[in-house]
Design a protein around this motif. Structure first.
Motif, PDB file in Angstrom:
ATOM      1  N   ALA A 154       0.681  -1.195   0.077  1.00 41.49           N
ATOM      2  CA  ALA A 154       0.076  -0.038  -0.010  1.00 41.49           C
ATOM      3  C   ALA A 154       0.975   1.412   0.268  1.00 41.49           C
ATOM      4  CB  ALA A 154      -0.623  -0.133   1.185  1.00 41.49           C
ATOM      5  N   ALA A 155       2.089   1.061   0.640  1.00 39.04           N
ATOM      6  CA  ALA A 155       2.888   2.328   0.638  1.00 39.04           C
ATOM      7  C   ALA A 155       3.912   2.389  -0.647  1.00 39.04           C
ATOM      8  CB  ALA A 155       3.702   2.122   1.943  1.00 39.04           C
ATOM      9  N   LEU A 156       3.561   1.671  -1.548  1.00 42.60           N
ATOM     10  CA  LEU A 156       4.725   1.916  -2.694  1.00 42.60           C
ATOM     11  C   LEU A 156       4.213   3.123  -3.576  1.00 42.60           C
ATOM     12  CD1 LEU A 156       4.456  -1.742  -4.382  1.00 42.60           C
ATOM     13  CD2 LEU A 156       6.183  -0.741  -3.414  1.00 42.60           C
ATOM     14  N   LYS A 157       5.281   3.726  -3.905  1.00 46.73           N
ATOM     15  CA  LYS A 157       5.167   5.029  -4.930  1.00 46.73           C
ATOM     16  C   LYS A 157       5.818   4.837  -6.369  1.00 46.73           C
ATOM     17  CE  LYS A 157       4.139   7.502  -1.035  1.00 46.73           C
ATOM     18  NZ  LYS A 157       3.430   6.430  -0.535  1.00 46.73           N
ATOM     19  N   PRO A 158       5.018   4.341  -6.849  1.00 44.66           N
ATOM     20  CA  PRO A 158       5.446   3.554  -8.257  1.00 44.66           C
ATOM     21  C   PRO A 158       6.097   4.684  -9.229  1.00 44.66           C
ATOM     22  CG  PRO A 158       3.139   2.834  -7.725  1.00 44.66           C
ATOM     23  CD  PRO A 158       3.365   3.959  -6.836  1.00 44.66           C
ATOM     24  N   ALA A 159       7.247   4.488 -10.029  1.00 46.26           N
ATOM     25  CA  ALA A 159       7.653   5.399 -10.920  1.00 46.26           C
ATOM     26  C   ALA A 159       6.588   5.541 -12.081  1.00 46.26           C
ATOM     27  CB  ALA A 159       8.926   4.780 -11.290  1.00 46.26           C
ATOM     28  N   ALA A 160       6.068   4.545 -12.458  1.00 44.75           N
ATOM     29  CA  ALA A 160       4.865   4.861 -13.272  1.00 44.75           C
ATOM     30  C   ALA A 160       3.541   4.983 -12.969  1.00 44.75           C
ATOM     31  CB  ALA A 160       4.878   3.332 -14.082  1.00 44.75           C
ATOM     32  N   PRO A 161       2.796   6.010 -13.476  1.00 45.73           N
ATOM     33  CA  PRO A 161       1.403   6.460 -12.948  1.00 45.73           C
ATOM     34  C   PRO A 161       0.431   5.298 -13.202  1.00 45.73           C
ATOM     35  CG  PRO A 161       2.303   7.932 -14.542  1.00 45.73           C
ATOM     36  CD  PRO A 161       3.330   7.141 -14.167  1.00 45.73           C
ATOM     37  N   ASP A 162       0.815   4.642 -14.288  1.00 44.02           N
ATOM     38  CA  ASP A 162      -0.145   3.470 -14.751  1.00 44.02           C
ATOM     39  C   ASP A 162       0.339   2.048 -14.341  1.00 44.02           C
ATOM     40  OD1 ASP A 162       2.263   3.947 -16.461  1.00 44.02           O
ATOM     41  OD2 ASP A 162       1.307   3.362 -18.361  1.00 44.02           O
ATOM     42  N   PHE A 163       1.138   2.135 -13.058  1.00 44.05           N
ATOM     43  CA  PHE A 163       1.425   0.737 -12.372  1.00 44.05           C
ATOM     44  C   PHE A 163       0.082   0.486 -11.493  1.00 44.05           C
ATOM     45  CE2 PHE A 163       2.405  -1.153  -8.501  1.00 44.05           C
ATOM     46  CZ  PHE A 163       3.021  -2.294  -9.007  1.00 44.05           C
ATOM     47  N   ARG A 164      -0.134  -0.903 -11.621  1.00 39.61           N
ATOM     48  CA  ARG A 164      -1.244  -1.638 -10.892  1.00 39.61           C
ATOM     49  C   ARG A 164      -0.856  -2.916 -10.047  1.00 39.61           C
ATOM     50  NH1 ARG A 164      -2.280   3.117 -11.507  1.00 39.61           N
ATOM     51  NH2 ARG A 164      -4.328   4.098 -12.074  1.00 39.61           N
ATOM     52  N   ILE A 165      -1.377  -2.872  -8.950  1.00 42.53           N
ATOM     53  CA  ILE A 165      -0.869  -4.142  -8.101  1.00 42.53           C
ATOM     54  C   ILE A 165      -2.234  -4.869  -8.703  1.00 42.53           C
ATOM     55  CG2 ILE A 165      -0.981  -5.357  -6.025  1.00 42.53           C
ATOM     56  CD1 ILE A 165       0.011  -2.517  -4.911  1.00 42.53           C
ATOM     57  N   PHE A 166      -2.033  -6.236  -9.244  1.00 42.02           N
ATOM     58  CA  PHE A 166      -3.183  -7.243  -9.663  1.00 42.02           C
ATOM     59  C   PHE A 166      -3.283  -8.147  -8.298  1.00 42.02           C
ATOM     60  CE2 PHE A 166      -4.240  -6.581 -14.039  1.00 42.02           C
ATOM     61  CZ  PHE A 166      -3.648  -5.592 -14.228  1.00 42.02           C
ATOM     62  N   TRP A 167      -4.095  -7.880  -7.604  1.00 39.92           N
ATOM     63  CA  TRP A 167      -4.342  -8.560  -6.150  1.00 39.92           C
ATOM     64  C   TRP A 167      -5.283  -9.760  -6.479  1.00 39.92           C
ATOM     65  CZ3 TRP A 167      -1.151  -7.350  -2.169  1.00 39.92           C
ATOM     66  CH2 TRP A 167      -1.617  -7.582  -1.069  1.00 39.92           C
ATOM     67  N   ASP A 168      -4.692 -10.810  -6.725  1.00 41.45           N
ATOM     68  CA  ASP A 168      -5.735 -11.992  -7.010  1.00 41.45           C
ATOM     69  C   ASP A 168      -6.141 -12.601  -5.640  1.00 41.45           C
ATOM     70  OD1 ASP A 168      -7.099 -14.057  -7.775  1.00 41.45           O
ATOM     71  OD2 ASP A 168      -5.366 -14.909  -9.267  1.00 41.45           O
ATOM     72  N   ASN A 169      -7.157 -12.540  -5.045  1.00 41.00           N
ATOM     73  CA  ASN A 169      -7.653 -13.125  -3.915  1.00 41.00           C
ATOM     74  C   ASN A 169      -8.513 -14.191  -4.372  1.00 41.00           C
ATOM     75  OD1 ASN A 169      -7.769 -13.183  -1.157  1.00 41.00           O
ATOM     76  ND2 ASN A 169      -8.231 -11.127  -0.605  1.00 41.00           N
ATOM     77  N   ALA A 170      -7.820 -15.186  -4.850  1.00 37.68           N
ATOM     78  CA  ALA A 170      -8.354 -16.444  -5.463  1.00 37.68           C
ATOM     79  C   ALA A 170      -8.874 -17.333  -4.246  1.00 37.68           C
ATOM     80  CB  ALA A 170      -7.661 -17.039  -6.503  1.00 37.68           C
ATOM     81  N   TYR A 171      -7.973 -17.192  -3.103  1.00 37.23           N
ATOM     82  CA  TYR A 171      -8.136 -18.305  -2.236  1.00 37.23           C
ATOM     83  C   TYR A 171      -8.776 -17.549  -0.723  1.00 37.23           C
ATOM     84  CZ  TYR A 171      -6.228 -21.252  -5.438  1.00 37.23           C
ATOM     85  OH  TYR A 171      -6.077 -21.988  -6.601  1.00 37.23           O
ATOM     86  N   ALA A 172      -9.649 -16.454  -0.938  1.00 37.58           N
ATOM     87  CA  ALA A 172      -9.998 -15.425   0.028  1.00 37.58           C
ATOM     88  C   ALA A 172     -10.558 -16.370   1.303  1.00 37.58           C
ATOM     89  CB  ALA A 172     -10.516 -14.433  -0.451  1.00 37.58           C
ATOM     90  N   VAL A 173     -11.437 -17.285   1.005  1.00 37.83           N
ATOM     91  CA  VAL A 173     -12.354 -18.021   1.934  1.00 37.83           C
ATOM     92  C   VAL A 173     -11.851 -19.447   1.964  1.00 37.83           C
ATOM     93  CG1 VAL A 173     -14.120 -16.404   1.598  1.00 37.83           C
ATOM     94  CG2 VAL A 173     -14.140 -18.383   0.135  1.00 37.83           C
ATOM     95  N   HIS A 174     -10.881 -19.937   1.531  1.00 41.07           N
ATOM     96  CA  HIS A 174     -10.464 -21.189   1.429  1.00 41.07           C
ATOM     97  C   HIS A 174      -9.757 -21.860   2.427  1.00 41.07           C
ATOM     98  CE1 HIS A 174     -11.792 -19.768  -2.600  1.00 41.07           C
ATOM     99  NE2 HIS A 174     -11.961 -20.822  -2.906  1.00 41.07           N
ATOM    100  N   THR A 175     -10.194 -21.753   3.707  1.00 41.62           N
ATOM    101  CA  THR A 175      -9.303 -22.055   4.641  1.00 41.62           C
ATOM    102  C   THR A 175      -9.615 -23.638   5.225  1.00 41.62           C
ATOM    103  OG1 THR A 175     -11.004 -21.317   6.414  1.00 41.62           O
ATOM    104  CG2 THR A 175      -9.408 -19.802   5.704  1.00 41.62           C
ATOM    105  N   PHE A 176      -8.719 -24.166   5.860  1.00 44.45           N
ATOM    106  CA  PHE A 176      -8.802 -25.647   6.257  1.00 44.45           C
ATOM    107  C   PHE A 176      -9.485 -25.811   7.696  1.00 44.45           C
ATOM    108  CE2 PHE A 176      -4.771 -26.710   3.753  1.00 44.45           C
ATOM    109  CZ  PHE A 176      -5.447 -26.674   2.565  1.00 44.45           C
ATOM    110  N   ALA A 177      -9.371 -24.630   8.540  1.00 42.55           N
ATOM    111  CA  ALA A 177     -10.066 -24.773   9.845  1.00 42.55           C
ATOM    112  C   ALA A 177     -10.210 -23.275  10.165  1.00 42.55           C
ATOM    113  CB  ALA A 177      -8.995 -25.497  10.805  1.00 42.55           C
ATOM    114  N   GLY A 178     -11.572 -23.167  10.950  1.00 40.55           N
ATOM    115  CA  GLY A 178     -11.861 -21.944  11.515  1.00 40.55           C
ATOM    116  C   GLY A 178     -11.734 -20.839  10.525  1.00 40.55           C
ATOM    117  N   GLU A 179     -11.082 -19.659  11.120  1.00 43.01           N
ATOM    118  CA  GLU A 179     -11.180 -18.216  10.392  1.00 43.01           C
ATOM    119  C   GLU A 179     -10.066 -18.532   9.549  1.00 43.01           C
ATOM    120  OE1 GLU A 179     -12.740 -14.829  12.181  1.00 43.01           O
ATOM    121  OE2 GLU A 179     -14.304 -16.149  11.972  1.00 43.01           O
ATOM    122  N   GLY A 180      -9.019 -19.339   9.913  1.00 50.66           N
ATOM    123  CA  GLY A 180      -7.881 -19.342   8.922  1.00 50.66           C
ATOM    124  C   GLY A 180      -6.883 -18.059   9.474  1.00 50.66           C
TER     125      GLY A 180
END
Ligand SMILES: Cc1ncc(COP(=O)(O)O)c(C=O)c1O
Length: 428
Positions: free
Chosen positions: A205-231
């Motif tokens: 979140a604190a990155l200061k990219p040299a390119a204004p058109d830089f984006r982080i592709f945050w692929d939260n594919a396994y956001a809810v895929h825990t084996f036990a409890g809240e994970g």
């Protein structure tokens, strides 16, 4: 660290090799046909979502708030689907578009938008000469394929136990304007299974990219895929951005591919209001509106985040024993030999295995000869190039427990034999 094979006398090593070759011959004779390559839910898991198919019938009311399910409209998805998607990621539904059944497809669309149309008023990437994406490795091969397919240069970045090496990321992102993006799987990463620490999320979140058109592709594919409890907890990247006073830096993606049905789930993207406005302009040229009947079925079935958590507990009951078996077989077979390490995920779909230097391709080839298909060695690296040839991705979810046990027994023999052969070759 030296391995047990490297520490043996010549005679002991020859005896161990002969014994392992015999074990391999015995396995070869069984003509096994097992598969540990596929990061897919097992039939038992997809069966958990079959009741969803009964929830939309010819009798169903095809409205959703003020929206019609059975006609065009709602380019960002049904209101109820957006609310569910937003709740799962802890974001504002106003910033969510639920479109299609594949999050990878949405990621492709976002890369294409940068490449063809440009981001935040910058020239399209296709007119900027060399353009680079950072690829924490080992990572998800299909991410790397997306950027490679546009001719974007994929640059590997080391992965640590708490996420990508942020010193390397910061240096590249903040100094090199050719760096336009980074691929991230922040929770139960593919393939290491690790979850990014709060420090790593804050550093993103604190990155200061040299390119204004830089984006982080945050692929939260396994956001809810825990084996036990809240994970394992993952700091919300948009909360971290707000804390850092930053904006327009992250595209976050998720889907129900491994919640309901891969290829027939629902997928979504969220970003800042101005990034979403830009993406929506691009999306509006691609389609009139998304698959709302499927969205309605998903909402009726999953309801809300609590409903998803309950459903994922049922998945965990199927998946967790498979991961426990991987741990058990690898520990029992390899634990004392000093030839390998592997990850111990608490969620997700994969275990990442590290063998001796120069062993991964040989292990995968030998396992294949012995009847077990593994993900190709090197696949989790950009251009398939694992610089040390050590990494193998283990995907334990698809086979039955019995098949998985057999496949792991073969894998252990393959690892031992290749390690012993390497130790022998060192002495030649
Ligand atoms: C990290 C990651 N992202 C995305 C996907 C694909 O998701 P979808 O089916 O929504 O395109 C996968 C599938 O294995 C994955 O591991």
């Amino acid at each position: 660290m030296t391995s047990a094979y490297q520490n043996m006398t010549d005679a002991a090593l020859d005896a161990a090799l002969a014994d392992l070759e015999r074990q391999a011959d015995d396995l070869r004779a069984l003509n096994l046909k097992l598969d540990m390559a596929r990061g897919k839910p097992s039939p038992e898991q997809t069966a958990l979502s079959k009741p969803m198919l009964d929830l939309v019938t010819s009798e169903t009311d095809l409205t959703d708030g003020g929206s019609s399910v059975d006609n065009y409209g709602d380019p960002d998805g049904l209101p109820s689907a957006r609310a569910l998607a937003a709740e799962l990621l802890g974001v504002d539904p106003a910033n969510v578009s639920v479109i299609g059944s594949s999050s990878l497809n949405l990621m492709y669309d976002c890369v294409e938008n940068g490449y063809v149309h440009g981001i935040a008023g910058c020239k399209p990437w296709c007119q900027q000469g060399t353009v680079k994406f950072l690829c924490p490795a080992p990572g998800y091969d299909r991410h790397f394929t997306v950027t490679e397919s546009f001719g974007i240069e994929n640059v590997p970045v080391p992965m640590r136990e708490d996420g990508p090496d942020m010193d390397v990321v910061r240096e590249l992102v903040e100094k090199d304007p050719q760096v336009k993006g980074i691929w991230c799987v922040p929770r139960y990463a593919n393939p290491t299974g690790i979850t990014y620490s709060d420090d790593v999320v804050r550093a993103f979140a604190a990155l200061k990219p040299a390119a204004p058109d830089f984006r982080i592709f945050w692929d939260n594919a396994y956001a809810v895929h825990t084996f036990a409890g809240e994970g394992e907890p993952l700091l919300n990247i948009f909360d971290a951005l707000a804390e850092a006073g930053a904006d327009n830096l992250v595209y976050e993606f998720a889907s129900t591919a491994k919640v309901t049905f891969p290829s027939s789930g629902m997928a979504w993207v969220t970003a800042s209001p101005s990034d979403m406005a830009e993406l929506r302009r691009a999306f509006s040229a691609m389609r009139v509106s998304p698959e709302k009947v499927s969205q309605l079925a998903h909402v009726k079935f999953l309801k809300d985040a609590a409903g998803v958590a309950e459903h994922m507990r049922r998945h965990a009951a199927v998946v967790a024993p498979r991961f426990a078996l991987v741990e058990e077989k690898l520990s029992a077979g390899l634990g004392e030999l000093g030839v390998a390490t592997w990850t111990h995920p608490k969620g997700g779909y994969f275990v990442s295995f590290e063998g001796p230097e120069g062993s991964a391709k040989a292990i995968v080839a030998l396992a294949k000869e012995l009847g077990v298909t593994l993900t190709g060695a090197g696949a989790p690296w950009p251009y398939g190039r694992d610089p040390r040839d050590t990494n193998i991705r283990i995907a334990p979810t698809y086979p039955s427990l019995e098949e998985l046990g057999q496949a792991l027994d073969v894998f252990v023999v393959a690892v031992k034999l290749v390690s012993a052969r390497l130790a022998k070759a060192e002495r030649a």
